[in-house]
Scaffold this active site. Sequence first.
Site, PDB file in Angstrom:
ATOM      1  N   CYS A  13       0.851  -1.190   0.000  1.00 16.61           N
ATOM      2  CA  CYS A  13       0.000   0.000   0.000  1.00 16.61           C
ATOM      3  C   CYS A  13       0.887   1.240   0.000  1.00 16.61           C
ATOM      4  CB  CYS A  13      -0.901  -0.001   1.228  1.00 16.61           C
ATOM      5  SG  CYS A  13      -1.857   1.529   1.418  1.00 16.61           S
ATOM      6  N   CYS A  16       0.052   3.405   3.631  1.00 14.17           N
ATOM      7  CA  CYS A  16       0.496   2.974   4.963  1.00 14.17           C
ATOM      8  C   CYS A  16       1.596   1.925   4.925  1.00 14.17           C
ATOM      9  CB  CYS A  16      -0.689   2.436   5.755  1.00 14.17           C
ATOM     10  SG  CYS A  16      -1.340   0.846   5.150  1.00 14.17           S
ATOM     11  N   CYS A  27      -7.640  -8.578 -10.734  1.00 11.92           N
ATOM     12  CA  CYS A  27      -7.996  -7.164 -10.712  1.00 11.92           C
ATOM     13  C   CYS A  27      -6.901  -6.363 -10.026  1.00 11.92           C
ATOM     14  CB  CYS A  27      -9.322  -6.994  -9.976  1.00 11.92           C
ATOM     15  SG  CYS A  27      -9.853  -5.273  -9.818  1.00 11.92           S
ATOM     16  N   CYS A  32      -6.805  -1.053   0.651  1.00 17.79           N
ATOM     17  CA  CYS A  32      -5.993  -1.508   1.777  1.00 17.79           C
ATOM     18  C   CYS A  32      -6.894  -1.856   2.966  1.00 17.79           C
ATOM     19  CB  CYS A  32      -4.993  -0.425   2.165  1.00 17.79           C
ATOM     20  SG  CYS A  32      -3.932  -0.889   3.556  1.00 17.79           S
ATOM     21  N   CYS A  35      -5.657   0.888   6.006  1.00 17.34           N
ATOM     22  CA  CYS A  35      -5.963   2.323   5.963  1.00 17.34           C
ATOM     23  C   CYS A  35      -7.088   2.657   4.989  1.00 17.34           C
ATOM     24  CB  CYS A  35      -4.712   3.124   5.616  1.00 17.34           C
ATOM     25  SG  CYS A  35      -4.132   2.889   3.916  1.00 17.34           S
ATOM     26  N   CYS A  40      -3.962   1.329  -7.375  1.00 19.77           N
ATOM     27  CA  CYS A  40      -3.658   0.323  -8.386  1.00 19.77           C
ATOM     28  C   CYS A  40      -2.471  -0.519  -7.920  1.00 19.77           C
ATOM     29  CB  CYS A  40      -3.329   0.986  -9.720  1.00 19.77           C
ATOM     30  SG  CYS A  40      -2.726  -0.178 -10.982  1.00 19.77           S
ATOM     31  N   CYS A  43       0.711   0.321 -10.702  1.00 22.46           N
ATOM     32  CA  CYS A  43       1.448   1.591 -10.753  1.00 22.46           C
ATOM     33  C   CYS A  43       1.263   2.447  -9.504  1.00 22.46           C
ATOM     34  CB  CYS A  43       1.040   2.395 -11.984  1.00 22.46           C
ATOM     35  SG  CYS A  43      -0.726   2.822 -12.056  1.00 22.46           S
ATOM     36  N   HIS A  67      -5.917   6.637 -13.032  1.00 27.55           N
ATOM     37  CA  HIS A  67      -5.196   7.046 -14.239  1.00 27.55           C
ATOM     38  C   HIS A  67      -3.851   6.316 -14.253  1.00 27.55           C
ATOM     39  CE1 HIS A  67      -8.098  10.216 -15.295  1.00 27.55           C
ATOM     40  NE2 HIS A  67      -8.235  10.350 -13.990  1.00 27.55           N
TER      41      HIS A  67
END
Length: 206
Positions: A13, A16, A27, A32, A35, A40, A43, A67
């Site tokens: 993540c 955190c 997917c 998370c 938190c 994604c 990226c 994005h």
Amino acid sequence: MRNWMIAKNGIECPSCRFRFDLWKGGCLHFKCTQCHYNFCGGCKQPFYQGSECAFSDDCGGKGLHAHHTRDCFYYLRDWDVERLQQLLQHNGIEYKSDISEELSGPFEGLFKVQSTTFKMHVVEKTERKEEENTFNEMEDKEFLVRIINANLLDPADLYTDKEMEAELQRWNVTIPEISVEERREAFLQNLQMKIKQEIPLFVNPD
């Protein structure tokens, strides 16, 4: 192979730093559990709900979305294995296929060098069910994309003209028109340069 993929490529993540020992093949949208940050897994770009995203007026009608950068697994998983290999070769990243050895100790420093050798998980597809073929092919793609990302390679190096136009449109960058005296090869080179200069691999849509 899959155990190695999870151990080496688990998802962290960006908010955190909690780590998920998960494979990226499914997917890429993660929330998370610690938190509750939406991001994604490829990226690390944040997910926003519609108009909460400040990137574009068009985002209001998109629902929950991110994005993704062009080097994200979100896009590169649609490339075939051969094209991913070509991107590595284009940038001087050496590789070979080898089923005689296991992925182990020598791969500890794999993602920190510009020229290296890695071993692809190769099997006889004729001896597998169709779903097993798909599963292992996706593993191979994720492995290759991990190398591509670690070496900061730019997929734009292999983009077609349509892909370059799509990338510019995706980030609301004006697509230049080709001049009468400009050769198409030079025009495409300029498009590629425009992408690299105006749309970095790590983009914050905010």
